[in-house]
Design an enzyme around this catalytic site. Structure first.
Site, PDB file in Angstrom:
ATOM      1  N   ASP A  66       0.851  -1.287   0.161  1.00 49.97           N
ATOM      2  CA  ASP A  66      -0.015  -0.091   0.056  1.00 49.97           C
ATOM      3  C   ASP A  66       1.003   1.323  -0.067  1.00 49.97           C
ATOM      4  O   ASP A  66       0.499   2.229  -0.025  1.00 49.97           O
ATOM      5  CB  ASP A  66      -1.037   0.070   1.283  1.00 49.97           C
ATOM      6  CG  ASP A  66      -0.418   0.097   2.459  1.00 49.97           C
ATOM      7  OD1 ASP A  66       1.121  -0.067   2.641  1.00 49.97           O
ATOM      8  OD2 ASP A  66      -1.135   0.095   3.510  1.00 49.97           O
ATOM      9  N   SER A  67       2.372   1.043   0.127  1.00 49.01           N
ATOM     10  CA  SER A  67       3.107   2.020  -0.184  1.00 49.01           C
ATOM     11  C   SER A  67       2.941   2.853  -1.551  1.00 49.01           C
ATOM     12  O   SER A  67       3.405   3.834  -1.882  1.00 49.01           O
ATOM     13  CB  SER A  67       4.528   1.833   0.220  1.00 49.01           C
ATOM     14  OG  SER A  67       4.842   0.618  -0.746  1.00 49.01           O
ATOM     15  N   ASP A 111      -1.014  -6.195  -0.550  1.00 52.37           N
ATOM     16  CA  ASP A 111      -0.898  -5.764   0.983  1.00 52.37           C
ATOM     17  C   ASP A 111      -2.270  -5.189   1.165  1.00 52.37           C
ATOM     18  O   ASP A 111      -3.044  -4.316   0.404  1.00 52.37           O
ATOM     19  CB  ASP A 111       0.006  -4.770   0.629  1.00 52.37           C
ATOM     20  CG  ASP A 111       0.655  -4.210   2.178  1.00 52.37           C
ATOM     21  OD1 ASP A 111       0.406  -5.032   3.098  1.00 52.37           O
ATOM     22  OD2 ASP A 111       1.141  -3.089   2.093  1.00 52.37           O
ATOM     23  N   LYS A 116      -0.834  -9.583   2.948  1.00 52.24           N
ATOM     24  CA  LYS A 116      -0.153  -9.225   4.029  1.00 52.24           C
ATOM     25  C   LYS A 116      -0.807  -8.063   4.896  1.00 52.24           C
ATOM     26  O   LYS A 116      -1.655  -7.513   4.169  1.00 52.24           O
ATOM     27  CB  LYS A 116       0.982  -8.574   3.577  1.00 52.24           C
ATOM     28  CG  LYS A 116       1.714  -7.802   5.002  1.00 52.24           C
ATOM     29  CD  LYS A 116       3.175  -7.415   4.584  1.00 52.24           C
ATOM     30  CE  LYS A 116       3.104  -5.847   4.111  1.00 52.24           C
ATOM     31  NZ  LYS A 116       2.557  -4.921   4.640  1.00 52.24           N
ATOM     32  N   GLU A 168      -1.126  -5.494   8.731  1.00 53.18           N
ATOM     33  CA  GLU A 168      -0.241  -5.071   9.784  1.00 53.18           C
ATOM     34  C   GLU A 168      -1.029  -5.351  10.954  1.00 53.18           C
ATOM     35  O   GLU A 168      -2.266  -5.369  11.008  1.00 53.18           O
ATOM     36  CB  GLU A 168      -0.008  -3.466   9.436  1.00 53.18           C
ATOM     37  CG  GLU A 168       0.631  -3.106   8.159  1.00 53.18           C
ATOM     38  CD  GLU A 168       0.790  -1.589   7.947  1.00 53.18           C
ATOM     39  OE1 GLU A 168       0.494  -0.761   8.993  1.00 53.18           O
ATOM     40  OE2 GLU A 168       1.127  -1.261   6.979  1.00 53.18           O
ATOM     41  N   GLU A 197       9.434  -4.936  10.425  1.00 56.98           N
ATOM     42  CA  GLU A 197       9.821  -3.502   9.973  1.00 56.98           C
ATOM     43  C   GLU A 197      10.474  -2.835  10.819  1.00 56.98           C
ATOM     44  O   GLU A 197       9.734  -2.562  11.832  1.00 56.98           O
ATOM     45  CB  GLU A 197       8.760  -2.977   9.110  1.00 56.98           C
ATOM     46  CG  GLU A 197       9.408  -1.470   8.613  1.00 56.98           C
ATOM     47  CD  GLU A 197       8.242  -0.733   7.753  1.00 56.98           C
ATOM     48  OE1 GLU A 197       7.262  -1.545   7.451  1.00 56.98           O
ATOM     49  OE2 GLU A 197       8.538   0.264   7.491  1.00 56.98           O
TER      50      GLU A 197
HETATM   51  O1  KIV Z   1       3.113  -1.176   1.872  1.00 57.35           O
HETATM   52  C1  KIV Z   1       4.702  -1.423   1.828  1.00 57.35           C
HETATM   53  O2  KIV Z   1       5.266  -1.468   0.917  1.00 57.35           O
HETATM   54  C2  KIV Z   1       5.006  -2.033   3.085  1.00 57.35           C
HETATM   55  C3  KIV Z   1       6.207  -2.007   3.578  1.00 57.35           C
HETATM   56  C4  KIV Z   1       6.829  -0.721   4.333  1.00 57.35           C
HETATM   57  C5  KIV Z   1       6.543  -3.116   4.302  1.00 57.35           C
HETATM   58  O3  KIV Z   1       4.023  -2.710   3.795  1.00 57.35           O
END
Ligand code: KIV
Length: 283
Positions: free
Chosen positions: A48-49, A87, A117, A119, A186
């Protein structure tokens, strides 16, 4: 890499068993996915970055499920054999277990991802359990969790004090017991990462800025190649300055068009005299 086989969960666990580090990078688009596949990457994170790296927002929070699916499916088209992780964006899993399962399912059905994934620590163990029980491989994410950056006091190392380190270690065990096949750490101190890795029984531990003792490493692609203009995190190594190469090319383009040095005959198309004369007769 024309004959490359699809990277699967057994392949990843086999690497761990053979003490071969797993390679993982972020990726958000088709051409980069193509290059990452050619380079032999094991895993891709469609993070989600992308809200920051691709869309220019200041945080990851504005990423939507629609953004994520659109980008993840482009990545899949570019990297058919890499193990692709979708993500889960902000509020796509926090509200309830059912919301989490539905959105995890979208990554699998609409973008052909291999896993998701999300968080969060122990408090997200029920989301991981629900997703895994639905047949979807899930990865946990501990330490600096950017979706909670405000609550964590900013983008800073997590688990430096014994008490907070213990909480991360306990959360890793809770996520593993809930069925996470992997956990990303992280910005956690290397010693904490080492403890978690040594205690993992059936769980792959991945490091982003958390040291060398994990089962593999993750980096943000844009940080590796000078492609994110706002800042470069300390943990990121620059493997090449693509940003500079592209900027120089762009400046040259502006100059050549201005100077009428571009285009040259090999850069345009023409027609025969015969057709041209006929055309002129029609005008
Ligand atoms: O969104 C992303 O790229 C991430 C990384 C910071 C691990 O979750």
């Amino acid at each position: 890499m024309p004959d490359r086989k699809k990277v699967t969960l057994p392949y990843l666990f086999n690497k761990v068993a053979n003490h071969q580090p797993i390679t993982w990078l972020t990726c958000y688009d088709y051409p980069t996915a193509y290059l990452q596949e050619q380079a032999g990457l094991d895993m891709i994170l469609v993070g989600d970055s992308l809200a920051m790296t691709m869309l220019g927002f200041e945080t990851t929070l504005p990423a939507t499920m629609e953004d994520m699916i659109r980008h993840a499916s482009a990545v899949r088209r570019g990297a058919p054999n890499v193990f692709i992780v979708g993500d889960m964006p902000y509020m796509s899993y926090q509200p309830s277990v059912e919301t989490a399962i539905r959105n995890a399912g979208r990554f699998m059905a609409e973008a052909a991802c291999d896993a998701i994934k999300l968080e969060g620590g122990e408090e997200m163990a029920d989301r991981i359990r629900g997703i895994v029980n639905s047949g979807i491989p899930a990865i946990g994410h501990l330490g600096l969790t950017p979706q909670s950056a405000s609550a964590l006091g900013g983008h800073r190392v997590q688990g430096k004090a014994a008490k907070s380190a213990k909480k991360i270690i306990d959360s890793a065990k809770a996520l593993e017991q809930a069925g996470a096949f992997a956990i990303l750490l992280e910005m956690v101190p290397d010693r904490v990462c080492k403890i978690i890795t040594s205690r993992a029984e059936n769980c792959i531990i991945m490091s982003l800025g958390s040291g060398p003792d994990a089962h593999g490493q993750l980096l943000i692609y844009h940080d590796m190649f000078g492609l994110y203009p706002r800042f470069k995190p300390r943990m990121a190594k620059v493997f090449g300055n693509a940003g500079e190469v592209i900027l120089n090319g762009l400046k040259q383009y502006v100059q050549e068009v201005t100077d009428q040095a571009f285009p040259q005959p090999e850069n345009w198309f023409t027609m025969t005299d015969e057709e041209f004369n006929e055309l002129q007769g029609m005008l």
